[in-house]
Motif scaffolding. Structure first.
Motif, PDB file in Angstrom:
ATOM      1  N   ALA B  27      67.769 -25.312 -23.945  1.00 21.85           N
ATOM      2  CA  ALA B  27      67.134 -26.074 -25.012  1.00 21.85           C
ATOM      3  C   ALA B  27      65.901 -25.352 -25.531  1.00 21.85           C
ATOM      4  O   ALA B  27      65.660 -25.303 -26.740  1.00 21.85           O
ATOM      5  CB  ALA B  27      66.764 -27.473 -24.513  1.00 21.85           C
ATOM      6  N   LEU B  28      65.134 -24.764 -24.623  1.00 21.12           N
ATOM      7  CA  LEU B  28      63.925 -24.044 -25.032  1.00 21.12           C
ATOM      8  C   LEU B  28      64.273 -22.828 -25.876  1.00 21.12           C
ATOM      9  O   LEU B  28      63.536 -22.467 -26.793  1.00 21.12           O
ATOM     10  CB  LEU B  28      63.101 -23.628 -23.809  1.00 21.12           C
ATOM     11  CG  LEU B  28      62.374 -24.763 -23.089  1.00 21.12           C
ATOM     12  CD1 LEU B  28      61.717 -24.263 -21.814  1.00 21.12           C
ATOM     13  CD2 LEU B  28      61.324 -25.397 -23.984  1.00 21.12           C
ATOM     14  N   GLU B  29      65.426 -22.222 -25.565  1.00 24.82           N
ATOM     15  CA  GLU B  29      65.859 -21.069 -26.363  1.00 24.82           C
ATOM     16  C   GLU B  29      66.108 -21.463 -27.805  1.00 24.82           C
ATOM     17  O   GLU B  29      65.876 -20.679 -28.718  1.00 24.82           O
ATOM     18  CB  GLU B  29      67.157 -20.477 -25.782  1.00 24.82           C
ATOM     19  CG  GLU B  29      66.891 -19.409 -24.752  1.00 24.82           C
ATOM     20  CD  GLU B  29      68.171 -18.964 -24.045  1.00 24.82           C
ATOM     21  OE1 GLU B  29      68.051 -18.519 -22.891  1.00 24.82           O
ATOM     22  OE2 GLU B  29      69.258 -19.067 -24.659  1.00 24.82           O
ATOM     23  N   TRP B  30      66.562 -22.713 -27.990  1.00 29.12           N
ATOM     24  CA  TRP B  30      66.790 -23.200 -29.347  1.00 29.12           C
ATOM     25  C   TRP B  30      65.478 -23.253 -30.129  1.00 29.12           C
ATOM     26  O   TRP B  30      65.456 -23.023 -31.333  1.00 29.12           O
ATOM     27  CB  TRP B  30      67.465 -24.576 -29.321  1.00 29.12           C
ATOM     28  CG  TRP B  30      68.947 -24.465 -29.238  1.00 29.12           C
ATOM     29  CD1 TRP B  30      69.727 -24.552 -28.118  1.00 29.12           C
ATOM     30  CD2 TRP B  30      69.847 -24.230 -30.327  1.00 29.12           C
ATOM     31  NE1 TRP B  30      71.044 -24.387 -28.450  1.00 29.12           N
ATOM     32  CE2 TRP B  30      71.149 -24.180 -29.787  1.00 29.12           C
ATOM     33  CE3 TRP B  30      69.677 -24.056 -31.702  1.00 29.12           C
ATOM     34  CZ2 TRP B  30      72.280 -23.977 -30.585  1.00 29.12           C
ATOM     35  CZ3 TRP B  30      70.798 -23.846 -32.501  1.00 29.12           C
ATOM     36  CH2 TRP B  30      72.083 -23.808 -31.934  1.00 29.12           C
ATOM     37  N   LEU B  31      64.388 -23.572 -29.430  1.00 33.06           N
ATOM     38  CA  LEU B  31      63.094 -23.634 -30.116  1.00 33.06           C
ATOM     39  C   LEU B  31      62.670 -22.247 -30.567  1.00 33.06           C
ATOM     40  O   LEU B  31      62.131 -22.067 -31.669  1.00 33.06           O
ATOM     41  CB  LEU B  31      62.030 -24.241 -29.191  1.00 33.06           C
ATOM     42  CG  LEU B  31      62.273 -25.681 -28.735  1.00 33.06           C
ATOM     43  CD1 LEU B  31      61.063 -26.203 -27.988  1.00 33.06           C
ATOM     44  CD2 LEU B  31      62.583 -26.592 -29.902  1.00 33.06           C
ATOM     45  N   GLU B  32      62.937 -21.268 -29.693  1.00 34.24           N
ATOM     46  CA  GLU B  32      62.623 -19.892 -30.070  1.00 34.24           C
ATOM     47  C   GLU B  32      63.439 -19.481 -31.276  1.00 34.24           C
ATOM     48  O   GLU B  32      62.940 -18.821 -32.204  1.00 34.24           O
ATOM     49  CB  GLU B  32      63.008 -18.956 -28.907  1.00 34.24           C
ATOM     50  CG  GLU B  32      61.843 -18.402 -28.167  1.00 34.24           C
ATOM     51  CD  GLU B  32      62.274 -17.437 -27.070  1.00 34.24           C
ATOM     52  OE1 GLU B  32      61.719 -16.329 -27.035  1.00 34.24           O
ATOM     53  OE2 GLU B  32      63.154 -17.822 -26.259  1.00 34.24           O
ATOM     54  N   LYS B  33      64.700 -19.894 -31.249  1.00 37.66           N
ATOM     55  CA  LYS B  33      65.616 -19.568 -32.347  1.00 37.66           C
ATOM     56  C   LYS B  33      65.110 -20.196 -33.650  1.00 37.66           C
ATOM     57  O   LYS B  33      65.168 -19.585 -34.714  1.00 37.66           O
ATOM     58  CB  LYS B  33      66.992 -20.132 -31.985  1.00 37.66           C
ATOM     59  CG  LYS B  33      68.148 -19.394 -32.577  1.00 37.66           C
ATOM     60  CD  LYS B  33      69.480 -19.929 -32.025  1.00 37.66           C
ATOM     61  CE  LYS B  33      70.625 -19.400 -32.897  1.00 37.66           C
ATOM     62  NZ  LYS B  33      71.906 -20.045 -32.621  1.00 37.66           N
ATOM     63  N   ALA B  34      64.606 -21.434 -33.538  1.00 33.07           N
ATOM     64  CA  ALA B  34      64.096 -22.134 -34.717  1.00 33.07           C
ATOM     65  C   ALA B  34      62.902 -21.393 -35.309  1.00 33.07           C
ATOM     66  O   ALA B  34      62.802 -21.228 -36.534  1.00 33.07           O
ATOM     67  CB  ALA B  34      63.704 -23.566 -34.345  1.00 33.07           C
ATOM     68  N   ALA B  35      62.003 -20.947 -34.435  1.00 35.51           N
ATOM     69  CA  ALA B  35      60.812 -20.237 -34.908  1.00 35.51           C
ATOM     70  C   ALA B  35      61.214 -18.932 -35.593  1.00 35.51           C
ATOM     71  O   ALA B  35      60.667 -18.553 -36.631  1.00 35.51           O
ATOM     72  CB  ALA B  35      59.866 -19.960 -33.743  1.00 35.51           C
ATOM     73  N   SER B  36      62.182 -18.274 -34.999  1.00 36.27           N
ATOM     74  CA  SER B  36      62.652 -17.018 -35.574  1.00 36.27           C
ATOM     75  C   SER B  36      63.312 -17.248 -36.926  1.00 36.27           C
ATOM     76  O   SER B  36      63.081 -16.511 -37.885  1.00 36.27           O
ATOM     77  CB  SER B  36      63.635 -16.382 -34.589  1.00 36.27           C
ATOM     78  OG  SER B  36      64.113 -15.177 -35.079  1.00 36.27           O
TER      79      SER B  36
END
Lengths: 162, 328
Positions: B27-36
């Protein structure tokens, strides 16, 4: 009466009429039920595309013809509403309108109740500047891009009452 | 037999703990993906910003090219107002007052990215988990839930477009499960061709007719005389600087605290140049604002996307470290 309630929702009433209507709503359950209904519909609608112009007006007209209540009654007894109107453009300060409705369905679709009412002076344009500066460093901005800046453009001190 | 059951239970417990940790990481990886995605994708769309019972509609354009990061936000309701971003410069156009406010940060790369260190800290103070799929503005998107572990922060629900990770819906929720604010796209075109003129403001700013308000910022890390003695758990100081603000005779000290997801800023200015009136708490969507006077000479403004208790605790434990300890 119902039309006045929806006018209040759209911020179309002047301060005096709005205050009087709110006082009345605290007393009359039926009026409060209308308030809840309109917000329930409005809330549900905002989940869909609102492409057609004057959607709200058209919908309100249609709603006026429908006698049925579309939302279940509130679970708890109605609580008093808190209400503030935006100041006119000549005043270099902004007051906020905060009101909320409690719905019976669970899940984070209920609109927030603002417990902290504005105390002391309303916002000044200076705070708007601080908001812009703050958003430069917020992780929310990192994830949402420039969208959070809408807080500053929807809050400019020069905004007339809407 | 008992031993077997014990081992099986223990294995199951470890297994589910690992599974949970794995889910959280995912789930946290999704946040990184969103920021990117917010930084790298070209897109334009229309979104609604709901706060209280107010709904404001805006258009947004974003382009990433060799020159960097460019975006434009256009308010569609009420008087036309716009924000244009080019890398670290933000220009806010207010045609009603014919003012352009320019904010530029020096000494930093582009606008804040979510660094991996921040992301891992989020897991300490929020229960992060992936939800199911949803559909927003015609795109399938992945739901991500962040539930705060204490009352010092708000919960979040995000929906990230399933291929690119661009956030199509963001909700900020309080402890009573009420939505403080919500930003939702009602139409979006990801990967669209963005012309440079889509990023130009609608107004022609004629010098002499328009007032241009520049705020130069000089960053000096650790350069203020202020400190916060007891920030709520997880809120670490991530930035500190002095800002030279037009209209103020002395620099304004700016400190930023963050738990990895939410941020709270503290602005301290000398009282004589303050334009803010009485102290108090107010709210705008997910942002709570607390103002107070510090001693006789200063005014502090604490604001951020955190509950009132958080901004107040940070504001109330603000101390002037530059001078003697007895000064509150």
């Amino acid at each position: 009466m119902k039309s006045e309630v929806s006018a209040l929702m759209d911020g179309e009433l002047d301060e005096k009429t709005a205050a009087a209507l709110l006082a009345q709503m605290k007393q009359e359950d039926e009026l409060l039920a209308s308030w809840n209904t309109f917000h329930a519909i409005s809330d549900a609608l905002h989940e869909t595309y609102l492409h057609s112009p004057h959607f709200r007006e058209k919908f309100r007209e249609r709603l006026a013809k429908e006698p049925t209540i579309l939302a279940p009654p509130p679970r708890r007894s109605p609580k008093p509403l808190t209400y503030l109107l935006s100041a006119a453009a000549s005043i270099a300060a902004v007051a906020f309108v905060f009101w909320s409705v409690q719905f019976r369905d669970s899940g984070p679709t209920q609109l927030a109740r603002q417990e902290t009412v504005l105390k002391g002076a309303p916002q000044s344009v200076s705070v708007n500047d601080y908001l812009i500066a703050h958003q430069e460093f917020s992780p929310s901005t990192a994830m949402q891009g420039v969208a959070p800046y809408v807080r500053t453009v929807s809050l400019n001190g020069a905004d007339p009452v809407r | 037999m008992k031993a077997v059951i014990l081992v099986l239970t223990a294995t199951a417990a470890i297994g589910s703990a690992n599974l949970f940790a794995g889910q959280q990481e995912d789930a946290l990886e999704w946040l990184e993906k969103a920021a990117s995605a917010a930084r790298k994708l070209d897109y334009h769309g229309t979104f609604v910003y709901q706060h209280g019972s107010q709904v404001d509609t805006s258009r947004v354009f974003h382009l990433s090219d060799a020159a960097g990061d460019h975006a434009r936000l256009v308010a569609l309701d009420g008087p036309p107002r716009e924000i244009v971003r080019n890398n670290d410069e933000i220009r806010c156009y207010y045609p009603e007052t014919k003012t352009v406010k320019i904010e530029r940060r020096t000494g930093r790369a582009s606008f804040p990215a979510l660094v991996p260190e921040q992301i891992s800290r989020i897991g300490e103070y929020y229960r992060v988990k992936k939800g199911g799929m949803d559909r927003v503005a015609g795109y399938d998107c992945q739901l991500i839930f962040l539930k705060p572990k204490d009352s010092f922060r708000y919960g979040r629900v995000f929906c990230a477009e399933s291929k690119s990770g661009l956030l199509l819906k963001s909700k900020t929720i309080n402890d009573k499960d009420q939505v403080m604010e919500q930003i939702t796209f009602i139409e979006v075109h990801i990967g669209a061709d963005i012309d440079r003129d889509m990023l130009e403001p609608s107004f022609s700013v004629a010098p002499g007719e328009w007032k241009i308000d520049r705020s130069a910022v000089s960053e000096t890390v650790g350069g203020t005389e202020w400190g916060v003695q007891s920030p709520p758990p997880g809120f670490k100081k991530i930035q500190e600087m002095k800002r030279n603000v037009e209209g103020k005779t002395a620099p304004v000290s700016h400190l930023v605290f963050s738990d990895g997801l939410a941020a709270v800023s503290v602005f301290v200015e000398p009282l004589a140049s303050s334009t803010i009136a009485a102290p108090g708490v107010s709210q705008q969507g997910a942002i709570n604002i607390y103002t107070r006077s510090v001693g006789e000479d200063y005014r502090a403004t604490v604001l951020g996307e955190a509950p009132p208790v958080t901004v107040m605790q940070i504001g109330n434990s603000l101390t002037h470290t530059g001078k003697s300890a007895s000064r509150p």
